[in-house]
Scaffold this active site. Structure first.
Site, mmCIF file in Angstrom:
data_model
loop_
_atom_site.group_PDB
_atom_site.id
_atom_site.type_symbol
_atom_site.label_atom_id
_atom_site.label_comp_id
_atom_site.label_asym_id
_atom_site.label_seq_id
_atom_site.Cartn_x
_atom_site.Cartn_y
_atom_site.Cartn_z
ATOM 1 N N CYS A 1 -61.819 19.964 -14.048
ATOM 2 C CA CYS A 1 -61.852 20.664 -12.750
ATOM 3 C C CYS A 1 -61.603 19.666 -11.615
ATOM 4 O O CYS A 1 -60.510 19.135 -11.495
ATOM 5 C CB CYS A 1 -63.156 21.427 -12.580
ATOM 6 S SG CYS A 1 -63.100 22.618 -11.211
ATOM 7 N N HIS B 1 -62.840 24.986 -17.085
ATOM 8 C CA HIS B 1 -64.089 24.393 -17.566
ATOM 9 C C HIS B 1 -64.250 24.662 -19.061
ATOM 10 O O HIS B 1 -64.688 25.753 -19.449
ATOM 11 C CB HIS B 1 -65.282 25.004 -16.820
ATOM 12 C CG HIS B 1 -65.363 24.594 -15.392
ATOM 13 N ND1 HIS B 1 -66.015 23.454 -14.978
ATOM 14 C CD2 HIS B 1 -64.872 25.169 -14.271
ATOM 15 C CE1 HIS B 1 -65.923 23.343 -13.670
ATOM 16 N NE2 HIS B 1 -65.227 24.371 -13.216
ATOM 17 N N GLU C 1 -66.505 23.599 -20.920
ATOM 18 C CA GLU C 1 -67.941 23.769 -21.190
ATOM 19 C C GLU C 1 -68.435 25.170 -20.878
ATOM 20 O O GLU C 1 -69.538 25.550 -21.279
ATOM 21 C CB GLU C 1 -68.748 22.721 -20.398
ATOM 22 C CG GLU C 1 -68.921 22.995 -18.929
ATOM 23 C CD GLU C 1 -67.720 22.615 -18.066
ATOM 24 O OE1 GLU C 1 -67.853 22.689 -16.830
ATOM 25 O OE2 GLU C 1 -66.660 22.246 -18.620
#
Length: 199
Positions: free
Chosen positions: A77, A181, A183
């Protein structure tokens, strides 16, 4: 294997650590230069504002450290945007690893599809390139939150469309980056993190 997450004045670092734990990797969160230099893999994540973050990196010397790394490095990001040459966010000169600017999304005239900025939510990645991706990630949905984008360029490793086609991932030498992202992208994101760890 020693995996390090660079600690700096940006959010979302803990969620990256938790995602790595889910794939069996315990990463160290640190701003210690020698620890970063000696890691097998380095992750440079972040949520924040480009100009203030670059000012912090320069004040701590982390800007030079990141550029000098020779092991695989993954920017996420804001981390991806800061790896580029310049960002329109705060008119910031960035790390210059990727010689490409970061631009602000502009809504199309009349906006017939009711596109919103920031792009927030799920979108697909296409034209994915190894080694960060494999064919299983083609056309898969991943999670984005951003108002600025990296144009298509020689280092584009995945493409996404939001008002226009842009780079949702980059790769050059030992430097890898994703605008989305991983994650927060479920099993697809975990697979991409595994690809990075296995480089």
């Amino acid at each position: 294997m020693k995996v390090v997450i660079i600690k700096y004045n940006a959010g979302n670092i803990r969620s990256v650590s938790n995602a790595l734990l889910r794939i069996g990797i315990e990463a160290e969160i640190t701003d210690d230069v020698e620890t970063i230099r000696n890691a097998d893999k380095v992750i440079f994540p972040g949520v924040g504002e480009a100009s203030s973050t670059m000012a912090y990196l320069r004040s701590t010397g982390l800007d030079k450290v990141i550029c000098s790394l020779r092991q695989p490095v993954l920017g996420i990001c804001l981390g991806m945007q800061l790896m580029c040459k310049h960002s329109e966010e705060g008119d910031a000169d960035c790390l210059g690893i990727f010689d490409v600017p970061v631009k602000r999304f502009v809504l199309p005239q009349n906006n017939p599809d009711n596109i919103k900025i920031p792009q927030m939510g799920w979108n697909t990645i296409t034209n994915v390139k190894q080694p960060l991706f494999d064919k299983a990630e083609e056309q898969q949905f991943v999670y984005f939150v951003h108002s600025y984008y990296v144009p298509l360029c020689p280092w584009t490793a995945a493409t996404t469309i939001h008002t226009l086609a842009y780079s949702s991932a980059l790769h050059k030498d030992n430097f890898y980056a994703t605008q989305f992202h991983p994650e927060k992208s479920g099993s697809v994101g975990e697979a991409i993190l595994k690809h990075f760890i296995e480089l």
